[in-house]
Design an enzyme around this catalytic site. Structure first.
Site, PDB file in Angstrom:
ATOM      1  N   LYS A  75       0.803  -1.273   0.167  1.00 52.32           N
ATOM      2  CA  LYS A  75       0.089  -0.065   0.124  1.00 52.32           C
ATOM      3  C   LYS A  75       0.896   1.425   0.052  1.00 52.32           C
ATOM      4  O   LYS A  75       0.505   2.224  -0.600  1.00 52.32           O
ATOM      5  CB  LYS A  75      -0.930   0.286   1.376  1.00 52.32           C
ATOM      6  CG  LYS A  75      -2.082  -0.848   0.914  1.00 52.32           C
ATOM      7  CD  LYS A  75      -3.431  -0.488   1.975  1.00 52.32           C
ATOM      8  CE  LYS A  75      -4.537  -1.310   1.636  1.00 52.32           C
ATOM      9  NZ  LYS A  75      -4.122  -2.955   2.054  1.00 52.32           N
ATOM     10  N   GLU A 106     -10.547   7.499   4.434  1.00 53.86           N
ATOM     11  CA  GLU A 106     -11.191   6.684   5.375  1.00 53.86           C
ATOM     12  C   GLU A 106     -10.224   5.420   5.476  1.00 53.86           C
ATOM     13  O   GLU A 106      -9.413   5.082   4.759  1.00 53.86           O
ATOM     14  CB  GLU A 106     -12.557   6.187   4.791  1.00 53.86           C
ATOM     15  CG  GLU A 106     -12.484   5.034   3.755  1.00 53.86           C
ATOM     16  CD  GLU A 106     -11.962   5.951   2.296  1.00 53.86           C
ATOM     17  OE1 GLU A 106     -12.226   7.124   2.550  1.00 53.86           O
ATOM     18  OE2 GLU A 106     -11.675   5.080   1.373  1.00 53.86           O
ATOM     19  N   SER A 144       1.602  -9.713  -1.133  1.00 55.38           N
ATOM     20  CA  SER A 144       1.209  -8.258  -0.740  1.00 55.38           C
ATOM     21  C   SER A 144       1.552  -7.516   0.672  1.00 55.38           C
ATOM     22  O   SER A 144       1.891  -6.464   0.535  1.00 55.38           O
ATOM     23  CB  SER A 144      -0.087  -7.908  -1.145  1.00 55.38           C
ATOM     24  OG  SER A 144      -0.870  -8.846  -0.107  1.00 55.38           O
TER      25      SER A 144
HETATM   26  C1  LIG Z   1      -5.128  -3.739   1.525  1.00 51.84           C
HETATM   27  C2  LIG Z   1      -4.356  -4.976   1.202  1.00 51.84           C
HETATM   28  C3  LIG Z   1      -4.831  -6.098   0.184  1.00 51.84           C
HETATM   29  C4  LIG Z   1      -5.942  -5.739  -0.739  1.00 51.84           C
HETATM   30  O1  LIG Z   1      -6.046  -4.497  -1.238  1.00 51.84           O
HETATM   31  P1  LIG Z   1      -5.745  -4.343  -3.009  1.00 51.84           P
HETATM   32  O2  LIG Z   1      -6.178  -3.085  -3.458  1.00 51.84           O
HETATM   33  O3  LIG Z   1      -6.676  -5.491  -3.675  1.00 51.84           O
HETATM   34  O4  LIG Z   1      -4.176  -4.864  -3.220  1.00 51.84           O
HETATM   35  C5  LIG Z   1      -4.027  -7.004   0.157  1.00 51.84           C
HETATM   36  N1  LIG Z   1      -2.776  -7.412   0.731  1.00 51.84           N
HETATM   37  C6  LIG Z   1      -2.428  -6.525   2.030  1.00 51.84           C
HETATM   38  C7  LIG Z   1      -1.334  -6.960   2.750  1.00 51.84           C
HETATM   39  C8  LIG Z   1      -3.446  -5.457   2.091  1.00 51.84           C
HETATM   40  O5  LIG Z   1      -2.890  -4.833   3.195  1.00 51.84           O
END
Ligand SMILES: *Cc1c(COP(=O)(O)O)cnc(C)c1O
Length: 405
Positions: free
Chosen positions: A96, A118, A383
């Site tokens: 993010k 938010e 992610s």
């Molecule tokens: C917020 C988040 C996601 C999901 O958000 P996307 O916009 O679909 O990428 C996925 N993995 C993590 C670790 C997150 O914090």
């Protein structure tokens, strides 16, 4: 078509990817969003902006993050070789920050003093508060009272970073009310503030901007994988909540022969309310200011959604995903809570990497697909890291002895 050519025409000038996207806004916000669009269209071509973002990525975020070959896990699964892109090693522990630093830099170039957003589980709030601290900007995060109680560590982090957390006390006191509250604050203050959306969602230009900022993930992956193996991977996958880490992963591969898979949360199963698999069970519609595929209740309102991974429980998906699915270029699959938790333990025990439960969905799919493929390679975007999830997982699943790995 070279993916850079694709970028030139997607979205179109009005923010549409085919029939999806656009900007459905109340009159009092139209001028504000038009100002952001115009500024971004200018700034994104500025060498100074691009160089500054590159420097931030290298010196502050610690990019590039590595691609790692999961040899022990691959041997255990017995099929294609599994690789992961380590966004868990990006500063703050998830992808993010890639778009939050871009949004913060844009705010600086536009002369804004404050970032407004938010947050639901608090992940976006923490990333944005980090960007605000870096750029010396004020930060105001709207959060439902129910979520504030549930996500205490993230609320603490935001406050340590200097952000103001605004509790939202009406309605169900969760994400939906927080979105309304943040929009209202922005409408009052748009001369001095900028609204920062946390995924490839919302009215134009956010699906465009957030995609552009997240493309660093896929671009690095493609180069790193080629350097490691001399080849392209056979398949690439990423988890899909709003769709930011996945779109950033996919777009740089659009002009290749690589198979692309978005992985949605099927939660406890196929019943409405038990999952957040918008692509599997949703239909076209408009909500939160854009057209996409969404899960609706009997009144056509956003349906209640559920996933063990709070970052994935959103009743729609970024408009570019809907478009890429219609084109047949990306396939969308789903993974249950149970499968995600199993993958959470597998990656932890075989590779020493504790993934976020969101990311564990991508790992679960990679394991399923690797077995099916038998040979070749699959590259999954990890992610984020799982520190935030360990207490919950252990409370509900112990240390994972029941899973056959
Ligand atoms: C917020 C988040 C996601 C999901 O958000 P996307 O916009 O679909 O990428 C996925 N993995 C993590 C670790 C997150 O914090």
């Amino acid at each position: 078509m070279d993916y850079r050519t694709y970028l030139r025409y997607h979205p179109d000038a009005n923010g549409y990817f085919g029939e999806y996207g656009g900007a459905v806004l109340p009159d009092n916000l139209k001028a504000a969003f038009a100002e952001i669009t115009e500024a971004y269209q200018t700034i994104c071509h500025s060498a100074q902006f691009i160089n500054e973002l590159r420097r931030i990525r290298r010196d502050f975020q610690g990019r590039p993050t590595p691609v790692y070959h999961c040899e022990r896990l691959s041997r255990k699964v017995g099929g294609a070789q599994i690789y992961v892109k380590r966004e868990d090693l990006n500063h703050t522990g998830a992808h993010k920050l890639n778009h939050c630093m871009g949004e913060g830099l844009l705010a600086k170039y536009m002369g804004k003093k404050k970032l407004i957003a938010e947050t639901g589980a608090g992940q976006h709030g923490v990333a944005l508060a980090t960007a605000a601290a870096f750029f010396g900007l004020e930060c105001e995060i709207h959060m439902g009272e129910v979520d504030i109680a549930k996500q205490a560590p993230n609320v603490t982090r935001m406050k340590i970073l200097g952000a103001k957390v605004v509790p939202v006390t009406h309605g169900l006191k969760t994400l939906k009310e927080a979105v309304d509250s943040a929009f209202e604050a922005y409408a009052r203050d748009y001369k001095d503030a900028i609204y920062c959306i946390g995924s490839v969602l919302g009215p134009h230009p956010f699906p465009l901007m957030v995609r552009d900022f997240q493309m660093v993930v896929g671009a690095e992956m493609r180069d790193q994988f080629r350097e490691m193996t001399g080849l392209e991977p056979d398949a690439v996958c990423a988890c899909v909540g709003g769709g930011s880490n996945s779109i950033g992963t996919f777009v740089p591969f659009l002009d290749s022969a690589v198979e692309l898979y978005g992985v949605e949360p099927l939660g406890k199963g196929d019943k409405l309310g038990d999952h957040a698999a918008s692509m599997k069970h949703g239909t076209p519609g408009v909500m939160h200011g854009f057209k996409s595929i969404m899960l609706k209740d009997e009144n056509g309102e956003p349906a209640p959604v559920y996933s063990i991974a709070s970052g994935l429980d959103y009743p729609s998906v970024g408009p570019e995903h809907a478009y890429l699915r219609d084109l047949g270029r990306v396939q969308y699959e789903s993974v249950t809570d149970e499968e995600a938790v199993q993958a959470f333990f597998a990656l932890s025990k075989y590779e020493g990497i504790i993934p976020a439960l969101e990311s564990a969905h991508a790992v679960a799919f990679a394991m399923r697909k690797a077995k099916e493929m038998k040979t070749g390679s699959i590259l999954a975007t990890l992610s984020g890291r799982g520190d935030k999830d360990v207490d919950y997982v252990v409370e509900h699943y112990g240390y994972g002895e029941q899973f056959e790995l």
